[in-house]
Design a protein around this motif. Structure first.
Motif, PDB file in Angstrom:
ATOM      1  N   ALA A 413     -34.216 -20.514  -6.876  1.00  0.00           N
ATOM      2  CA  ALA A 413     -32.814 -20.092  -6.842  1.00  0.00           C
ATOM      3  C   ALA A 413     -32.001 -20.835  -7.896  1.00  0.00           C
ATOM      4  CB  ALA A 413     -32.230 -20.347  -5.451  1.00  0.00           C
ATOM      5  N   SER A 414     -32.267 -22.125  -8.055  1.00  0.00           N
ATOM      6  CA  SER A 414     -31.559 -22.909  -9.066  1.00  0.00           C
ATOM      7  C   SER A 414     -31.865 -22.397 -10.470  1.00  0.00           C
ATOM      8  CB  SER A 414     -31.960 -24.381  -8.944  1.00  0.00           C
ATOM      9  OG  SER A 414     -31.318 -25.160  -9.912  1.00  0.00           O
ATOM     10  N   LEU A 436     -38.728 -12.238  -0.873  1.00  0.00           N
ATOM     11  CA  LEU A 436     -38.203 -13.583  -1.079  1.00  0.00           C
ATOM     12  C   LEU A 436     -36.668 -13.555  -1.116  1.00  0.00           C
ATOM     13  CD1 LEU A 436     -39.654 -16.311  -1.383  1.00  0.00           C
ATOM     14  CD2 LEU A 436     -39.199 -16.182  -3.834  1.00  0.00           C
ATOM     15  N   PRO A 437     -36.047 -13.064  -0.020  1.00  0.00           N
ATOM     16  CA  PRO A 437     -34.581 -13.009  -0.013  1.00  0.00           C
ATOM     17  C   PRO A 437     -33.927 -14.382   0.010  1.00  0.00           C
ATOM     18  CG  PRO A 437     -35.449 -12.497   2.165  1.00  0.00           C
ATOM     19  CD  PRO A 437     -36.622 -12.559   1.229  1.00  0.00           C
ATOM     20  N   SER A 443     -29.405 -18.462  -4.747  1.00  0.00           N
ATOM     21  CA  SER A 443     -28.977 -18.337  -6.148  1.00  0.00           C
ATOM     22  C   SER A 443     -27.543 -17.854  -6.273  1.00  0.00           C
ATOM     23  CB  SER A 443     -29.904 -17.364  -6.890  1.00  0.00           C
ATOM     24  OG  SER A 443     -29.646 -16.015  -6.496  1.00  0.00           O
ATOM     25  N   GLY A 444     -27.025 -17.215  -5.201  1.00  0.00           N
ATOM     26  CA  GLY A 444     -25.682 -16.653  -5.267  1.00  0.00           C
ATOM     27  C   GLY A 444     -25.644 -15.320  -5.971  1.00  0.00           C
ATOM     28  N   PRO A 487     -40.892 -18.192 -17.114  1.00  0.00           N
ATOM     29  CA  PRO A 487     -41.632 -19.290 -16.448  1.00  0.00           C
ATOM     30  C   PRO A 487     -40.842 -19.844 -15.264  1.00  0.00           C
ATOM     31  CG  PRO A 487     -40.568 -20.106 -18.428  1.00  0.00           C
ATOM     32  CD  PRO A 487     -40.302 -18.620 -18.394  1.00  0.00           C
ATOM     33  N   LEU A 488     -41.437 -19.830 -14.093  1.00  0.00           N
ATOM     34  CA  LEU A 488     -40.783 -20.388 -12.914  1.00  0.00           C
ATOM     35  C   LEU A 488     -40.945 -21.908 -12.900  1.00  0.00           C
ATOM     36  CD1 LEU A 488     -41.767 -17.820 -10.130  1.00  0.00           C
ATOM     37  CD2 LEU A 488     -39.487 -18.273 -11.032  1.00  0.00           C
ATOM     38  N   PRO A 489     -40.002 -22.614 -12.291  1.00  0.00           N
ATOM     39  CA  PRO A 489     -40.072 -24.082 -12.282  1.00  0.00           C
ATOM     40  C   PRO A 489     -41.096 -24.657 -11.308  1.00  0.00           C
ATOM     41  CG  PRO A 489     -38.178 -23.337 -11.032  1.00  0.00           C
ATOM     42  CD  PRO A 489     -38.774 -22.111 -11.662  1.00  0.00           C
ATOM     43  N   VAL A 490     -41.686 -23.805 -10.484  1.00  0.00           N
ATOM     44  CA  VAL A 490     -42.667 -24.266  -9.506  1.00  0.00           C
ATOM     45  C   VAL A 490     -43.872 -23.346  -9.525  1.00  0.00           C
ATOM     46  CG1 VAL A 490     -40.993 -25.353  -7.972  1.00  0.00           C
ATOM     47  CG2 VAL A 490     -41.526 -22.924  -7.694  1.00  0.00           C
TER      48      VAL A 490
END
Length: 510
Positions: A413-414, A436-437, A443-444, A487-490
């Motif tokens: 979300a960040s 993945l709601p 994330s807003g 690219p996702l952070p995780v």
């Protein structure tokens, strides 16, 4: 040290014999659990992120048209939106609303139980209610179940008191409670015709508590209850009529009669199609969810309480009514869908049976150890075991508060929030997410595949900025040239794409 512990346990046992102390302990426990949930919860339930907290925030920030959903009960969402508009996080707002109903139920439950058991037993019933782990789990997490059982127990209390020739205030509060339960849980609308039907049938009885009832009095009460309930329900129906064209408190009621009304935009990709269950399997699933939701230890005690009442010939018509109510709900859940949290209402509903069974077991224990020399020590050891069970139940129920399983979802979300700030700072990012709601909520961003709009075909749909899907769904978008993988952070089983050429919001998808 051992003597000190024994003295403490002895005082606890003595305090447990005072209904005032036990009730205050129940109330204090409910307040503390609510406080912990409001200020320390980190994870969010999927339904809260996808529906309740999400649309509470939409109403607070974008207006009633953006956040009104005809297919869900809107009471909690509206209450949560008020708190959100005051600056409280939407998830926290929904938790506060659900906790208020959870705490309020303690007061209604006490009065409800006192119709059937002694004040001390009623107080212990309230304590058993607040420490039930499954009930805690879904009552202090922003879901709508606590409102449902609050209005249910409140309605039953005023209904049972009304049939004993109660006063007009019982009629008023019964009507308000029946209206409240209808707009807090759609299927509970069956309560209204059921209770009114019983009111109209009561004059057929000529003995017991019905001897002073009359046709005129009961018809007048039924009409008054109907009018007051209609006053509560009608505003919700009117807004649903404005947005959907159907004057119902929950559009799913109309969908049950007219299946063609279901979301036209919703699609089922091959991986989403559920296998059709046989009647036997569906029955087993429904009963399994019921047994689990009613909390197995309590339910078994309730069964024992029923047997004791029948054996002692103390069965009352109210008990039969409770069972009929449960059977009606089971029929509804068999027909539509079932989840074990839908049966949480059984815990307070059957609490009279539960405390009757516990009282019997307590009497049996005292009789067995009456002449035992070490009875005092046995009492203290038993009290220690009970305290251990209570704390284990609380620990189990508060799992959602101390859990941090959603850290990776918040990290996604960040990342989405940072993408918006860098690339489209003038508006909210439009995220199309499957399964993945939670990430979309934190994330807003604006949920494109929302509960309100439904899921579109990701093979062709283009009206989004970001697409977040499980890796198993990548095969459906590999042919698309307009998507670029980000690219996702995780490390996780999800993939994020940005859309190079999103269509405008007003463009019609062919």
């Amino acid at each position: 040290m051992n003597l000190f512990v024994l003295n403490i346990l002895d005082k606890i046992i003595s305090a447990g014999k005072c209904c005032k102390h036990v009730f205050y302990a129940a109330l204090f426990t409910a307040v503390i659990l609510s406080f912990l949930s409001v200020f320390f919860s980190y994870d969010i339930y999927r339904d809260t992120a996808n529906v309740y907290a999400y649309y509470a925030r939409e109403i607070a920030t974008e207006g009633i048209a953006a956040g009104w959903v005809a297919r869900v009960p809107m009471l909690n969402i509206l209450l949560g939106s008020i708190l959100t508009a005051l600056g409280i996080c939407a998830n926290q707002s929904m938790i506060i609303v659900s906790c208020i109903f959870y705490i309020a139920t303690v007061f209604s439950l006490r009065r409800y139980l006192e119709l059937f058991v002694s004040p001390l037993q009623a107080a212990w019933g309230c304590f058993l209610f607040v420490i039930a782990p499954k009930l805690i789990r879904f009552s202090v997490t922003g879901l709508i179940d606590s409102a449902r059982y609050f209005f249910l127990i409140t309605a039953l209390f005023f209904f049972f008191r009304l049939v004993r020739c109660g006063k007009m205030r019982d009629v008023v509060f019964l009507g308000l409670a029946l209206g409240g339960i209808t707009v807090s849980r759609g299927e509970s609308i069956i309560m209204l015709p059921l209770l009114l039907g019983v009111l109209l049938v009561l004059p057929l009885f000529s003995q017991g508590s019905f001897s002073n009832c009359s046709w005129y009095r009961n018809i007048k009460n039924a009409v008054c209850v109907s009018v007051i309930s209609a006053m509560v329900i009608s505003p919700f129906c009117a807004v649903n009529y404005y947005f959907s064209g159907y004057f119902v408190p929950d559009l799913r009621m109309a969908e049950a009669l007219y299946p063609q009304l279901k979301q036209k935009n919703a699609v089922q990709l091959p991986g989403m199609i559920k296998e059709t269950s046989s009647a036997l399997q569906k029955t087993g699933d429904t009963l399994g969810d019921f047994f689990r939701g009613s909390y197995e230890p309590y339910f078994l005690l309730a069964l024992l309480g029923m047997v004791l009442l029948i054996y002692r010939k103390k069965w009352r018509w109210e008990y039969t009514f409770m069972i009929v109510l449960v059977l009606l709900h089971l029929g509804i859940y068999y027909k539509i869908t079932s989840a074990y949290r839908y049966s949480l209402y059984v815990i307070p509903l059957f609490m009279p049976f539960t405390v009757i069974a516990l009282t019997f077991l307590k009497g049996w224990y005292e009789k067995q150890f009456e002449l035992f020399r070490a009875k005092k020590i046995c009492d203290i050891l038993l009290a220690a075991c009970v305290i251990a069970v209570i704390f284990s139940q609380l620990y189990n129920g508060l799992e959602v508060v101390y859990s941090r399983d959603d850290i990776w979802k918040r990290q996604i979300a960040s990342y989405i929030r940072s993408y918006q700030e860098k690339n489209i700072p003038s508006r909210r990012v439009r995220v199309a997410a499957l399964r993945l709601p939670e990430a979309v909520f934190w994330s807003g961003g604006e949920s494109v595949f929302s509960y309100k709009s439904g899921i579109r075909d990701i093979r062709t749909f283009r009206d989004f900025d970001l697409l977040l899907i499980p890796q198993s769904y990548m095969k459906y978008v590999l042919h698309r040239k307009d998507l670029i993988k980000l690219p996702l952070p995780v490390k996780c089983e999800y993939v994020l794409f940005k859309n190079q050429a999103p269509v405008t919001a007003g463009e019609i998808e062919l």
